[in-house]
Design a protein around this motif. Structure first.
Motif, PDB file in Angstrom:
ATOM      1  N   ARG A  91     -12.366  57.536 -43.710  1.00 46.42           N
ATOM      2  CA  ARG A  91     -13.615  56.884 -44.092  1.00 46.42           C
ATOM      3  C   ARG A  91     -14.673  57.051 -42.996  1.00 46.42           C
ATOM      4  N   LEU A  92     -14.232  56.994 -41.744  1.00 50.95           N
ATOM      5  CA  LEU A  92     -15.185  57.156 -40.638  1.00 50.95           C
ATOM      6  C   LEU A  92     -15.764  58.576 -40.608  1.00 50.95           C
ATOM      7  N   ILE A  93     -14.924  59.568 -40.888  1.00 51.63           N
ATOM      8  CA  ILE A  93     -15.407  60.955 -40.970  1.00 51.63           C
ATOM      9  C   ILE A  93     -16.463  61.071 -42.077  1.00 51.63           C
ATOM     10  N   ARG A  94     -16.128  60.525 -43.255  1.00 53.62           N
ATOM     11  CA  ARG A  94     -17.068  60.562 -44.390  1.00 53.62           C
ATOM     12  C   ARG A  94     -18.383  59.875 -44.049  1.00 53.62           C
ATOM     13  N   SER A  95     -18.293  58.651 -43.517  1.00 53.33           N
ATOM     14  CA  SER A  95     -19.530  57.904 -43.208  1.00 53.33           C
ATOM     15  C   SER A  95     -20.357  58.630 -42.164  1.00 53.33           C
ATOM     16  N   SER A  96     -19.689  59.240 -41.191  1.00 53.35           N
ATOM     17  CA  SER A  96     -20.439  59.944 -40.149  1.00 53.35           C
ATOM     18  C   SER A  96     -21.203  61.122 -40.745  1.00 53.35           C
ATOM     19  N   VAL A  97     -20.565  61.852 -41.652  1.00 52.32           N
ATOM     20  CA  VAL A  97     -21.269  62.967 -42.307  1.00 52.32           C
ATOM     21  C   VAL A  97     -22.499  62.445 -43.045  1.00 52.32           C
ATOM     22  N   LEU A  98     -22.347  61.317 -43.731  1.00 50.01           N
ATOM     23  CA  LEU A  98     -23.489  60.753 -44.461  1.00 50.01           C
ATOM     24  C   LEU A  98     -24.617  60.368 -43.499  1.00 50.01           C
ATOM     25  N   VAL A  99     -24.267  59.751 -42.367  1.00 50.74           N
ATOM     26  CA  VAL A  99     -25.288  59.395 -41.368  1.00 50.74           C
ATOM     27  C   VAL A  99     -25.997  60.662 -40.880  1.00 50.74           C
ATOM     28  N   LEU A 100     -25.230  61.709 -40.572  1.00 50.43           N
ATOM     29  CA  LEU A 100     -25.842  62.945 -40.082  1.00 50.43           C
ATOM     30  C   LEU A 100     -26.780  63.549 -41.117  1.00 50.43           C
ATOM     31  N   ALA A 101     -26.307  63.623 -42.372  1.00 50.65           N
ATOM     32  CA  ALA A 101     -27.126  64.257 -43.408  1.00 50.65           C
ATOM     33  C   ALA A 101     -28.407  63.464 -43.638  1.00 50.65           C
ATOM     34  N   GLU A 102     -28.316  62.132 -43.523  1.00 49.47           N
ATOM     35  CA  GLU A 102     -29.471  61.294 -43.846  1.00 49.47           C
ATOM     36  C   GLU A 102     -30.400  61.054 -42.654  1.00 49.47           C
ATOM     37  N   ARG A 103     -29.874  61.187 -41.452  1.00 44.84           N
ATOM     38  CA  ARG A 103     -30.704  60.952 -40.259  1.00 44.84           C
ATOM     39  C   ARG A 103     -30.623  62.158 -39.335  1.00 44.84           C
ATOM     40  N   LEU A 104     -30.685  63.316 -39.950  1.00 46.83           N
ATOM     41  CA  LEU A 104     -30.402  64.573 -39.260  1.00 46.83           C
ATOM     42  C   LEU A 104     -31.196  64.760 -37.968  1.00 46.83           C
ATOM     43  N   GLU A 105     -32.507  64.499 -38.001  1.00 47.45           N
ATOM     44  CA  GLU A 105     -33.317  64.744 -36.805  1.00 47.45           C
ATOM     45  C   GLU A 105     -32.993  63.759 -35.688  1.00 47.45           C
ATOM     46  N   MET A 163     -16.744  69.707 -36.294  1.00 47.67           N
ATOM     47  CA  MET A 163     -17.034  70.092 -37.673  1.00 47.67           C
ATOM     48  C   MET A 163     -18.159  69.200 -38.218  1.00 47.67           C
ATOM     49  N   VAL A 164     -18.008  67.888 -38.045  1.00 44.62           N
ATOM     50  CA  VAL A 164     -19.022  66.923 -38.514  1.00 44.62           C
ATOM     51  C   VAL A 164     -20.384  67.219 -37.864  1.00 44.62           C
ATOM     52  N   ASN A 165     -20.386  67.336 -36.541  1.00 46.01           N
ATOM     53  CA  ASN A 165     -21.652  67.494 -35.810  1.00 46.01           C
ATOM     54  C   ASN A 165     -22.333  68.833 -36.057  1.00 46.01           C
ATOM     55  N   SER A 166     -21.559  69.803 -36.542  1.00 43.73           N
ATOM     56  CA  SER A 166     -22.169  71.115 -36.821  1.00 43.73           C
ATOM     57  C   SER A 166     -23.272  70.992 -37.867  1.00 43.73           C
ATOM     58  N   LEU A 167     -23.261  69.900 -38.631  1.00 46.93           N
ATOM     59  CA  LEU A 167     -24.316  69.726 -39.634  1.00 46.93           C
ATOM     60  C   LEU A 167     -25.718  69.834 -39.019  1.00 46.93           C
ATOM     61  N   ILE A 168     -25.892  69.396 -37.784  1.00 46.40           N
ATOM     62  CA  ILE A 168     -27.232  69.479 -37.182  1.00 46.40           C
ATOM     63  C   ILE A 168     -27.711  70.922 -37.053  1.00 46.40           C
ATOM     64  N   GLU A 169     -26.775  71.869 -37.049  1.00 43.09           N
ATOM     65  CA  GLU A 169     -27.153  73.282 -36.919  1.00 43.09           C
ATOM     66  C   GLU A 169     -27.489  73.923 -38.263  1.00 43.09           C
ATOM     67  N   TRP A 170     -26.882  73.435 -39.344  1.00 43.38           N
ATOM     68  CA  TRP A 170     -27.023  74.164 -40.610  1.00 43.38           C
ATOM     69  C   TRP A 170     -27.365  73.333 -41.835  1.00 43.38           C
ATOM     70  N   TYR A 171     -27.237  72.011 -41.759  1.00 45.07           N
ATOM     71  CA  TYR A 171     -27.436  71.250 -42.989  1.00 45.07           C
ATOM     72  C   TYR A 171     -28.897  71.219 -43.443  1.00 45.07           C
ATOM     73  N   ARG A 172     -29.084  71.453 -44.727  1.00 46.53           N
ATOM     74  CA  ARG A 172     -30.382  71.274 -45.383  1.00 46.53           C
ATOM     75  C   ARG A 172     -30.054  70.745 -46.771  1.00 46.53           C
ATOM     76  N   PRO A 173     -30.911  69.905 -47.350  1.00 43.54           N
ATOM     77  CA  PRO A 173     -30.586  69.318 -48.652  1.00 43.54           C
ATOM     78  C   PRO A 173     -30.198  70.358 -49.715  1.00 43.54           C
TER      79      PRO A 173
END
Lengths: 196, 196
Positions: A91-105, A163-173
């Protein structure tokens, strides 16, 4: 008139100021960005900027709080829940991904801060506290038998959050809804690439 | 005497120059580092520095080549081998971890380059070519049945290499031999955290 509206809604203004500042910090670096640069990017004067915020350091603290506040909330949930550690870790992994995607900058800024100033040092130590919570959860999940015991807990925690933090490098909606990316990350973290 | 030895071994000197430059680029940023800073950190004059290298951009290119050269070699092996794609993907993940652990500072520079200069743009496009090779391998491994088909190949490639690339943030020799970290990464990538 634009100015009177701005003065009338300080909350809204501070948001706009913070967003502009974070964008500049992420693009040019925190050190390289001046209050003048931030004011210029908003089309306001430096004295108007100081009407909203007291310093560059205050903006860093506020921005990093937006990222850390949400991550710490997720960690607190993981610490207080009575569910098995394996469930809480997932659950913590999931929530962290959601935080990253939603507060990416904001998270991008948090992860890039290396820091010599007090505000940066404070952010780094809060980040480390979060990492320790993840490592402890991995250890508990190993003791419980839900997570393999043949990998070092700290290494596993660092790799999974890599893996989770890599979203800052590549995630876009357009690369997937946050919920769907969160599912993919937690599936890969627990089950890997292999066909089951 | 130190100086005559230096002049007598240009290969050795260029290595020392490159290592010092990369350390400064990684700490203060490529843009913020001047030829004067590099000379100063080596305890030499700027004109002696120009005896070894022609420009800051040349150093960036050389440094990035050390990282990309090794990664591209691993990718070429994955492309030419006749083994199943799943085996080649696993091997490419392992080799990439070894390259990162052994050339950590060069890969750190490579991954932080965002670039407006020609040298930076060139590095970014070679990095993208590498990413495409990984995505293609994931697709082939999915078609072959060795990798789960329920995740988007590009997302899986980004996440697995997020795990690999996280080494630049946390790897140090006292945290495990490169071979052992490479095993952990490929095990987690393929089998995940779950107990088997």
């Amino acid at each position: 008139m634009e100015n009177s509206r701005r003065r009338g809604r300080p909350g809204h203004d501070q948001n706009a100021v913070l967003t502009a500042a974070v964008r500049l910090f992420n693009t040019h670096g925190y050190d390289a960005t001046s209050m003048f640069d931030i004011a210029e990017s908003l089309g306001i004067t430096k004295s108007t900027l100081y009407h909203h915020v007291s310093s560059k350091e205050q903006m860093l603290t506020m921005a990093v709080d937006r990222a850390l506040g949400a991550l710490e909330e997720a960690a607190a949930e993981a610490l207080t829940s009575t569910d098995p550690a394996t469930v809480r870790l997932r659950r913590l992994i999931r929530s962290s991904v959601l935080v990253l995607a939603e507060r990416l900058e904001f998270v991008t800024l948090l992860l890039r801060v290396h820091g010599n100033t007090v505000a940066e040092q404070h952010a780094v130590s809060r980040r480390r506290a979060f990492d320790r919570i993840v490592t402890d959860l991995v250890k508990q999940a190993q003791a419980e038998g839900g997570v393999r015991a043949d990998v070092d807990a700290a290494t596993a925690a660092r790799l999974i959050f890599g893996m989770v933090n890599s979203l800052i490098e590549w995630y876009r909606p357009d690369r997937g809804a946050p919920e769907s990316i969160a599912d993919t990350v937690s599936d890969l973290a627990f089950d890997g690439l292999r066909t089951h």
